[in-house]
Write an enzyme that holds these catalytic residues in place. Sequence first.
Site, short mmCIF file in Angstrom:
data_model
loop_
_atom_site.label_atom_id
_atom_site.label_comp_id
_atom_site.label_asym_id
_atom_site.label_seq_id
_atom_site.Cartn_x
_atom_site.Cartn_y
_atom_site.Cartn_z
CD GLN A 1 -3.09 -1.19 2.35
OE1 GLN A 1 -3.63 -2.13 2.52
NE2 GLN A 1 -3.45 0.30 2.56
NE ARG B 1 -13.36 1.15 3.58
CZ ARG B 1 -14.64 0.36 2.65
NH1 ARG B 1 -14.36 -0.71 2.58
NH2 ARG B 1 -14.57 0.55 1.71
CB CYS B 2 -8.26 2.06 11.32
SG CYS B 2 -6.92 2.45 10.69
CD GLU C 1 -9.74 5.05 6.93
OE1 GLU C 1 -8.52 3.78 6.70
OE2 GLU C 1 -9.46 5.13 8.11
N1 MCN Z 1 -13.96 9.42 -3.26
C1 MCN Z 1 -14.84 10.49 -3.99
N2 MCN Z 1 -15.08 11.95 -3.45
C2 MCN Z 1 -14.28 12.49 -2.56
C3 MCN Z 1 -13.48 11.37 -1.80
C4 MCN Z 1 -13.22 9.97 -2.69
O1 MCN Z 1 -14.87 10.31 -5.25
N3 MCN Z 1 -14.74 13.37 -1.54
C5 MCN Z 1 -13.18 8.29 -4.13
C6 MCN Z 1 -11.84 8.57 -4.49
O2 MCN Z 1 -11.41 9.60 -5.84
C7 MCN Z 1 -11.22 7.31 -4.32
C8 MCN Z 1 -12.34 7.19 -3.62
O3 MCN Z 1 -13.73 7.71 -3.56
O4 MCN Z 1 -11.15 6.71 -5.84
C9 MCN Z 1 -11.78 6.18 -1.84
O5 MCN Z 1 -10.30 7.67 -1.99
P1 MCN Z 1 -10.19 7.89 -0.30
O6 MCN Z 1 -10.92 8.30 0.59
O7 MCN Z 1 -9.26 9.18 -0.55
O8 MCN Z 1 -9.37 6.71 -0.10
P2 MCN Z 1 -8.02 5.86 -1.03
O9 MCN Z 1 -8.15 6.61 -1.79
O10 MCN Z 1 -6.85 6.90 -0.07
O11 MCN Z 1 -8.11 5.11 0.32
C10 MCN Z 1 -8.12 4.36 1.07
C11 MCN Z 1 -9.23 4.17 2.14
C12 MCN Z 1 -8.49 3.07 3.31
S1 MCN Z 1 -8.00 3.63 3.98
C13 MCN Z 1 -9.26 1.29 2.81
S2 MCN Z 1 -8.90 0.78 4.38
C14 MCN Z 1 -9.94 1.02 1.51
C15 MCN Z 1 -10.81 1.89 1.76
O12 MCN Z 1 -10.19 3.17 1.30
N4 MCN Z 1 -9.52 0.17 1.30
C16 MCN Z 1 -10.45 -1.18 0.42
N5 MCN Z 1 -12.01 1.55 0.22
C17 MCN Z 1 -11.21 0.38 0.09
N6 MCN Z 1 -12.01 -0.43 -1.73
C18 MCN Z 1 -11.87 -2.07 -1.96
N7 MCN Z 1 -12.10 -1.63 -3.04
N8 MCN Z 1 -10.67 -2.01 -1.50
C19 MCN Z 1 -9.97 -1.30 -0.24
O13 MCN Z 1 -8.43 -1.95 -0.22
CU1 CUM Z 2 -5.31 1.89 8.58
S1 CUM Z 2 -6.97 0.46 7.18
MO1 CUM Z 2 -6.94 1.88 5.14
O1 CUM Z 2 -5.96 3.14 6.47
O2 CUM Z 2 -5.38 1.27 4.45
#
Ligand code: MCN
Ligand code: CUM
Length: 808
Positions: free
Chosen positions: A239, A386-387, A762
Amino acid sequence: MKDEISREERVENLKGMGCSRKRVEDARFTQGKGNYVDDVKLDGMLFGDFVRSPYAHANIKSIDTEAALKVPGVVAVLTAADLEPLGLHWMPTLAGDKQMVLADGKVLYQGQEVAYVVAEDRYAAADGIEAVEVEYEELQVIVDPFESLKSDVILRPDTVDENGKAVDGAHGPRDHPNHIFTWEAGDKDPTEEVIANADVVAEEEMYYHRTHPCPLETCGCVASMDKVNGKLTLWGTFQAPHAIRTIVSLISGIEEHNIRVISPDIGGGFGNKVGAYPGYVCSVVASIVTGKPVKWIEDRMDNLMTTAFARDYWMKGKISATPEGKITGLHCHVTADHGGFDACADPTKFPAGFMNICTGSYDIPTAYLAVDGVYTNKAPGGVSYRCSFRVTEAVYFIERMIEVLAIKLNMDSAELRRINFIKKEQFPYKAALGWEYDSGDYHTAWDKALKAVDYDGLRAEQAQRVEDFKAGKTRKLMGVGLSFFTEIVGAGPVKNCDILGMGMFDSCEIRIHPTGSAIARLGTISQGQGHATTFAQILATEIGLSADSITIEEGDTDTAPYGLGTYGSRSTPVAGAAAAMVGRKIRAKAQMIAAYLLEVHDDDVEFDVDRFVVKGAPERFKTMKEIAFASYNQAIPGLEPGLEAVSYYDPPNMTYPFGAYVCVMDIDVDTGVTEIRRFYALDDCGTRINPMVIEGQIHGGLTEALAVALGQEIAYDDMGNCKTATLMDFFLPTAWEVPNYETDYTVTPSPHHPIGAKGVGESPHVGGVPCFSNAVQDAFRAFGNTHTNMPHDHWRIWKTANELGLHD
Ligand code: MCN
Ligand code: CUM
C-alpha cells in the site's frame, strides 16, 4: 470559429469531477485480466514458504534443516542464524518498534515465522517445511494485556537490560517489560475535576475486539536480484511502495536507485498491506543468496493468523453532563493489545494513532485520553481495516458513551447528540484533545437523516413493540441504531505526521502528449478504490482534457513521484490535492500559450471547460488539445517546449468528513437472530469527485462494519491458539447477510483542500460499526441493557436476552 457542440456537451465529454464515470479498471477485473503479484512469473523463479510456530510462547532449543535440504526441489532453508550476520534477523516496524524476521531464540505468537524454505515450486516448499525439525520449550502464554502488565513473565528479550529492568521504548519509558508506551492527550486534572463535580456522570467499559480485514488477495511478493546490474526489483502487495523502497534500502544497504518496487493490481488492502512483513525480507535475502527470483504468497491461514490485525482495544470511559444533557467532560483510558510486536503504522508522534479524535462530533470543553500499549502472545499489528489510525475505535467509544449517557439521563439519544453537536459557526473548531476540525454542518446532516427515516415514527413503533413483547404478542424486539461520526483523514501535515521519519506529503506528475492526451502518475496506489478513474476526473476538470484521454499510473517507484501511499483515506485529501495543483500548473502555462496563439495579453484569456477564450469574444478560443499541440510544435518566445508538471503537496491540515447513520433492526430474542430492516447512511465528504465510486466505497465499508459488529473476530484460547484462522470460523459476510443500503449526502467542502474534497474510503466503516452495535444495544434498552460487547453474533445476543430475563 463557431462551436459545433454546446457548452453542456463539452462539460459532459470531459467526464470531470461530479460525474459518475464508470470505472476504467473494471474491464480487466471483470474479465479476469488483472495483473496481481501471483501473476508475476519469471524464468527460474523459486518459491518460499515459512515454517511457523505451533506455540504462542516458546523457547527454540534447536532447528534442524538437514532433512529439509534433502527434500527434492528444496534449494535453501533460512533461519535467524543465517540472517543475523547480515543484521536482518530483526527489522524495524513502522511504529518504531522492531520485529523478529525469523524466530530469534524464541517465538511470541502462534504462526510466527521460524524458518524460510525456498524450493523450485510451492509443493516442494511445503514438503520442505514439514521436514524442518524444530525443538520448542513451551513457556507460559499471556493473551490478556492486563495480566501481561502484572506478570513476572518477560515476553521480549529486548525490553529489559541485563538486570531484568525495563529499558525505554520507542515512545518513552516502560512501566513494565511488557509495556510498550503510554500516550496521553488533553488535560488530566481539570477533566477529572469536572467529572468529580458533575451532576451526571456515566461510566462504561467496552472491548473493541480483535479483528482482521481479510482482503480477498493475501499478502505476497516476488523479489528479483539482478546481480549483474546490482538491481533489485520487488513486486508486492504494498500500500506504500515508496516507503517500502526506502525501508528496504535502509535495512539492506542497497542504494535506493538500485531498488525498484512495484505494486501491481492489489486485490484489496484495507490496511493489511501497509506494513513490512518477514516474507518480504526473506524473499529478498533468498533472491540474493540463490541469484534467482523468489516468490512468496500467503495462504488464507497465514494471512488471518499473522498479518496486521485491527483493534484489540480495551476502553474505559467517563462522561459528565448537566441534568439538561450538556456534556461537560470526557475521560478515556485505553489498554491496547499489540501482540508480540508493535507493528502499527501510525505517524511517529501518534503511537495510538488519532484516538484523540474520541471527543467525536461534540463540543466537549474538557477531555483527557491515555493509552497504554501492551505486548501479549498474539500476532502483531494494530492499524488496519478502514481504521484511519484508530478513528474507528475512537468513534465507537464516543458513540457508545453517548448512548450510555442518554440512558443515564433518561433522554433520547438523537436529541442528546443534537444539543451537543459542534455548531456550524464554530468551525474551524479546536477540539479539547488537540485537533482543529476544518469544516462541518452536523445539524443539517442530522436533521436530514432523522427526517429521511421518520425517526419519531420509528420510536413510536418501537414503543409499541415493547408493549407487544411485554404482552406476549411478539418475540421480536426492535432496535434503532444511531451514529454520528467525525472522521480525520488525509495525513498529513509533514510538520506533525511522518512514518519512520518519512514526511507524509503526496505527489502527482503529469505529462501531456502533443495530441492532447496525457499520462499522470501519483505517489498513492489503488487497491480497489478506483484511482485510475477518479484521479483522471480531477485532472480533467482542472486541465480541460477528457478523463478518457488521461492514463493514471501508480505503484512503480521507478516512474511514479515519491509519495507515502494509500491508507487512512489519504489519497484524495493529499494526492488528490497534488493532482489539482499539478493541473493548475499546466493550466497556467497553457494560458500563456493560448494568449500567444490568440495574439492577446495573458490576462485577456480565460479558462472555460476545455479551452481558453478571449474575454468578451467567446468565438475566439484555443482548445486544450490545440494548446498541447502548439506547446510541442511551435516556437513560443520565452517558453520551454512541452507541457508537463509535477506537484508535491503537503496539506495544511487533515480533512474531517462526517456522517449520520441509522440502522433499524429486528431481533428474535429466542434465537438471537438479527434482521436489518433498514440502513440509511448520509455521508459528507466535501466535494464529491465520483458519486458512483463514493457509493461503492460506502457499500463496502458498511458491509465490513456489519461483519465486525455482528460476528467477525480473531479469537484466541488461553494457550494462544488462534481459533479463527479459516473462513469456516471467521465471518465474512456475503450477499445473504448484507441489507439494502440507502445512501444520501450533504456537501460541506474542506476549506483548505484545493477542490474542497475530503476522504471517504474509511468513513462507512468508522460510522457503521457503532451504528450496527447501537441498534443491537438499543433493542434491549427498554429491558435494562446499557452495554454489551461486540461482536453481536446470535449466541451473544441470545445470552444478553437470557441475562435480561427475556427467556423466562
Ligand atoms: N472519492 C471521491 N470523492 C471524494 C472522496 C473520495 O470520489 N470526496 C473517491 C476517490 O477518488 C477514490 C475513493 O473515493 O477513488 C476513495 O478515496 P479516499 O477516501 O481518498 O481513500 P483512498 O483512496 O486513500 O483509499 C484508502 C481507503 C482505506 S484507508 C481503506 S482501509 C480502504 C478503502 O479506502 N481499502 C479499500 N476502500 C477500499 N476499497 C477497496 N475496493 N479496496 C480496499 O482495499
Ligand atoms: Cu488503517 S486501514 Mo486503511 O488506512 O488502509
